[in-house]
Scaffold this motif. Sequence first.
Motif, PDB file in Angstrom:
ATOM      1  N   PHE A 241      -5.893  12.291   5.895  1.00  0.00           N
ATOM      2  CA  PHE A 241      -4.948  11.798   6.906  1.00  0.00           C
ATOM      3  C   PHE A 241      -5.121  10.302   7.123  1.00  0.00           C
ATOM      4  CE2 PHE A 241      -3.773  10.777  11.271  1.00  0.00           C
ATOM      5  CZ  PHE A 241      -2.507  11.351  11.383  1.00  0.00           C
ATOM      6  N   MET A 242      -6.370   9.854   7.218  1.00  0.00           N
ATOM      7  CA  MET A 242      -6.625   8.433   7.457  1.00  0.00           C
ATOM      8  C   MET A 242      -6.166   7.579   6.275  1.00  0.00           C
ATOM      9  SD  MET A 242      -7.660   8.337  10.480  1.00  0.00           S
ATOM     10  CE  MET A 242      -8.027   6.576  10.542  1.00  0.00           C
ATOM     11  N   LEU A 243      -6.323   8.069   5.044  1.00  0.00           N
ATOM     12  CA  LEU A 243      -5.855   7.328   3.874  1.00  0.00           C
ATOM     13  C   LEU A 243      -4.324   7.239   3.858  1.00  0.00           C
ATOM     14  CD1 LEU A 243      -8.257   8.663   1.091  1.00  0.00           C
ATOM     15  CD2 LEU A 243      -8.137   6.320   1.961  1.00  0.00           C
ATOM     16  N   CYS A 244      -3.661   8.328   4.232  1.00  0.00           N
ATOM     17  CA  CYS A 244      -2.189   8.296   4.312  1.00  0.00           C
ATOM     18  C   CYS A 244      -1.726   7.320   5.388  1.00  0.00           C
ATOM     19  CB  CYS A 244      -1.646   9.697   4.591  1.00  0.00           C
ATOM     20  SG  CYS A 244      -1.848  10.862   3.227  1.00  0.00           S
ATOM     21  N   PHE A 245      -2.416   7.320   6.505  1.00  0.00           N
ATOM     22  CA  PHE A 245      -2.086   6.373   7.571  1.00  0.00           C
ATOM     23  C   PHE A 245      -2.331   4.939   7.109  1.00  0.00           C
ATOM     24  CE2 PHE A 245      -3.022   3.959  11.456  1.00  0.00           C
ATOM     25  CZ  PHE A 245      -1.890   4.253  12.216  1.00  0.00           C
ATOM     26  N   ALA A 246      -3.421   4.734   6.364  1.00  0.00           N
ATOM     27  CA  ALA A 246      -3.720   3.404   5.834  1.00  0.00           C
ATOM     28  C   ALA A 246      -2.656   2.968   4.842  1.00  0.00           C
ATOM     29  CB  ALA A 246      -5.095   3.407   5.164  1.00  0.00           C
ATOM     30  N   ALA A 247      -2.151   3.918   4.033  1.00  0.00           N
ATOM     31  CA  ALA A 247      -1.091   3.592   3.070  1.00  0.00           C
ATOM     32  C   ALA A 247       0.154   3.100   3.791  1.00  0.00           C
ATOM     33  CB  ALA A 247      -0.765   4.821   2.227  1.00  0.00           C
ATOM     34  N   THR A 248       0.524   3.783   4.880  1.00  0.00           N
ATOM     35  CA  THR A 248       1.691   3.365   5.665  1.00  0.00           C
ATOM     36  C   THR A 248       1.462   2.003   6.307  1.00  0.00           C
ATOM     37  OG1 THR A 248       2.211   5.685   6.123  1.00  0.00           O
ATOM     38  CG2 THR A 248       3.228   4.041   7.545  1.00  0.00           C
ATOM     39  N   SER A 249       0.257   1.779   6.807  1.00  0.00           N
ATOM     40  CA  SER A 249      -0.064   0.503   7.455  1.00  0.00           C
ATOM     41  C   SER A 249      -0.024  -0.653   6.463  1.00  0.00           C
ATOM     42  CB  SER A 249      -1.450   0.590   8.110  1.00  0.00           C
ATOM     43  OG  SER A 249      -1.504   1.627   9.070  1.00  0.00           O
ATOM     44  N   VAL A 250      -0.594  -0.433   5.265  1.00  0.00           N
ATOM     45  CA  VAL A 250      -0.580  -1.481   4.244  1.00  0.00           C
ATOM     46  C   VAL A 250       0.849  -1.754   3.781  1.00  0.00           C
ATOM     47  CG1 VAL A 250      -1.319  -2.074   1.905  1.00  0.00           C
ATOM     48  CG2 VAL A 250      -2.931  -1.013   3.492  1.00  0.00           C
ATOM     49  N   PRO A 263      10.469   0.281  -2.850  1.00  0.00           N
ATOM     50  CA  PRO A 263       9.398   1.250  -3.113  1.00  0.00           C
ATOM     51  C   PRO A 263       8.225   0.635  -3.877  1.00  0.00           C
ATOM     52  CG  PRO A 263      11.166   1.561  -4.677  1.00  0.00           C
ATOM     53  CD  PRO A 263      11.637   0.514  -3.729  1.00  0.00           C
ATOM     54  N   TYR A 264       7.059   1.288  -3.733  1.00  0.00           N
ATOM     55  CA  TYR A 264       5.853   0.873  -4.443  1.00  0.00           C
ATOM     56  C   TYR A 264       5.453   1.983  -5.416  1.00  0.00           C
ATOM     57  CZ  TYR A 264       5.815  -1.952  -0.206  1.00  0.00           C
ATOM     58  OH  TYR A 264       6.177  -2.778   0.833  1.00  0.00           O
ATOM     59  N   ASP A 265       4.771   1.613  -6.454  1.00  0.00           N
ATOM     60  CA  ASP A 265       4.290   2.602  -7.412  1.00  0.00           C
ATOM     61  C   ASP A 265       2.885   2.217  -7.828  1.00  0.00           C
ATOM     62  OD1 ASP A 265       4.244   4.808  -9.044  1.00  0.00           O
ATOM     63  OD2 ASP A 265       6.221   4.421  -9.910  1.00  0.00           O
ATOM     64  N   LEU A 266       2.223   3.120  -8.498  1.00  0.00           N
ATOM     65  CA  LEU A 266       0.879   2.823  -9.000  1.00  0.00           C
ATOM     66  C   LEU A 266       0.925   1.632  -9.944  1.00  0.00           C
ATOM     67  CD1 LEU A 266      -0.441   6.437  -9.683  1.00  0.00           C
ATOM     68  CD2 LEU A 266      -1.093   4.937  -7.797  1.00  0.00           C
ATOM     69  N   PRO A 267      -0.061   0.733  -9.901  1.00  0.00           N
ATOM     70  CA  PRO A 267      -1.315   0.833  -9.151  1.00  0.00           C
ATOM     71  C   PRO A 267      -1.301   0.038  -7.848  1.00  0.00           C
ATOM     72  CG  PRO A 267      -1.519  -0.874 -10.804  1.00  0.00           C
ATOM     73  CD  PRO A 267      -0.098  -0.376 -10.881  1.00  0.00           C
ATOM     74  N   SER A 268      -0.175  -0.067  -7.153  1.00  0.00           N
ATOM     75  CA  SER A 268      -0.133  -0.791  -5.890  1.00  0.00           C
ATOM     76  C   SER A 268      -1.039  -0.103  -4.864  1.00  0.00           C
ATOM     77  CB  SER A 268       1.296  -0.866  -5.356  1.00  0.00           C
ATOM     78  OG  SER A 268       1.751   0.419  -4.973  1.00  0.00           O
ATOM     79  N   LEU A 269      -1.574  -0.883  -3.932  1.00  0.00           N
ATOM     80  CA  LEU A 269      -2.511  -0.338  -2.946  1.00  0.00           C
ATOM     81  C   LEU A 269      -1.865   0.725  -2.051  1.00  0.00           C
ATOM     82  CD1 LEU A 269      -5.337  -0.393  -1.788  1.00  0.00           C
ATOM     83  CD2 LEU A 269      -4.671  -2.320  -0.329  1.00  0.00           C
ATOM     84  N   PRO A 270      -0.650   0.521  -1.527  1.00  0.00           N
ATOM     85  CA  PRO A 270      -0.063   1.586  -0.701  1.00  0.00           C
ATOM     86  C   PRO A 270       0.070   2.905  -1.449  1.00  0.00           C
ATOM     87  CG  PRO A 270       1.160  -0.461  -0.427  1.00  0.00           C
ATOM     88  CD  PRO A 270       0.215  -0.675  -1.557  1.00  0.00           C
ATOM     89  N   LYS A 271       0.502   2.835  -2.701  1.00  0.00           N
ATOM     90  CA  LYS A 271       0.676   4.071  -3.455  1.00  0.00           C
ATOM     91  C   LYS A 271      -0.664   4.703  -3.813  1.00  0.00           C
ATOM     92  CE  LYS A 271       3.934   5.519  -4.226  1.00  0.00           C
ATOM     93  NZ  LYS A 271       4.648   6.506  -3.386  1.00  0.00           N
ATOM     94  N   LEU A 272      -1.650   3.898  -4.152  1.00  0.00           N
ATOM     95  CA  LEU A 272      -2.973   4.424  -4.475  1.00  0.00           C
ATOM     96  C   LEU A 272      -3.576   5.145  -3.272  1.00  0.00           C
ATOM     97  CD1 LEU A 272      -5.252   4.614  -6.564  1.00  0.00           C
ATOM     98  CD2 LEU A 272      -6.142   2.451  -5.679  1.00  0.00           C
ATOM     99  N   LEU A 273      -3.496   4.504  -2.098  1.00  0.00           N
ATOM    100  CA  LEU A 273      -4.010   5.133  -0.883  1.00  0.00           C
ATOM    101  C   LEU A 273      -3.232   6.410  -0.563  1.00  0.00           C
ATOM    102  CD1 LEU A 273      -4.453   1.946   1.348  1.00  0.00           C
ATOM    103  CD2 LEU A 273      -6.288   3.349   0.394  1.00  0.00           C
TER     104      LEU A 273
END
Length: 385
Positions: A241-250, A263-273
């Motif tokens: 949950f915290m990683l998903c929240f971090a992805a949204t925040s980033v 949209p973002y895709d791998l290997p971007s940080l939001p998508k990786l998180l």
Amino acid sequence: MTSLQQLTQEAKALANGQWAPTEAESETARQLQICNACRYCEGFCAVFPAMTRRLSFAQADIHFMANLCHNCGACLHACQYAPPHDFAVNIPKVMAQVRGQTYAQYAWPAPLGQLYQRNGLTLSLALAVGLALFLWLAQQGQASSTGNFYSIFPHNLLVSMFAPVFLFAVLALALGVRRFWQDITPATSGTALTAPAAAEATHDVLRLKYLDGGHGEGCNNADDEFTLARRRAHHLTFYGFMLCFAATSVATLYHYALNLPAPYDLPSLPKLLGVVGGISLTMGTAGLFKLKLQRHPEQGDAAQKPMDLGFIALLFLISVSGLGLWLARSHASMPTWLAVHLGAVMALFATLPYNKFAHGIFRTASLLRHAVEKRQPNPIGLGSD
């Protein structure tokens, strides 16, 4: 506060009609008196050292210790006075009942506290399905760019839909736990929170220290077997949950501060998180759902089981639909996945202040107060921390 002062205050409160204990609170106080005479489970978790600092148990003490309890079940399986003994000591069950009462009692606004009793599996899923259907119908006839769901629902529209609901949930939870903190602080030494106490409590929260059964072997199954499965599933769920929240925040930072729209895709940080968090959340919630169905009813409050399952089901639906949305980004089914995912997220936000999410907030507050209290001299000079 000395025990004499506490007893005097309790007597005055009862005389003034300020505290009429519920059946669960009275039963918890009765059982804790028995536990205080036995002390066999003193080293199991934070509840029992806190218990030994008290000769009697007022409402604030009971609320504090009920939210300290992690419901690992170790004390029930170790207790010589557990049912079918005449003393019928079942600390996990009565603590769970009181916890449910505290969620409703401290809910803001107060009338919505009754939602804790109705926020079950059926309501949670029905709300998610209803919102998903509404969003799916709203997008019919709209053209969308491949892989870009913002062409269906623009970014600013999504912000205007979700931000008010999320901010209300944060406000409601903050005001509720603030009242809880104010009530339990005088009962837990009254001393202000210090940096060492905060650091210790944070460490205990992040490690889920008290889901180890007090001996490092984990929680008990119905057959007395020890297992770390519940602790691991909680960890996967929490950190997912915290990683998903971090992805949204980033992603929000990328959009507004760096002018890098989705949209973002791998290997971007939001998508990786988001991908790692989604997989972790899926595994964790699936494990918790299975364990919740298998757990013996004497190890908790059966009346809260629908609420527990509803919260877990919403998190599972969010994680699965989020991963499905990413995998179907170039497929014709992408709009459907989007509607399901957004519907589940909005249902979670709408019920957040009145579902099982509150247990993490109240438990953290109790662990903070426990870390403060244990640093003070024991007022009755018995037991140890």
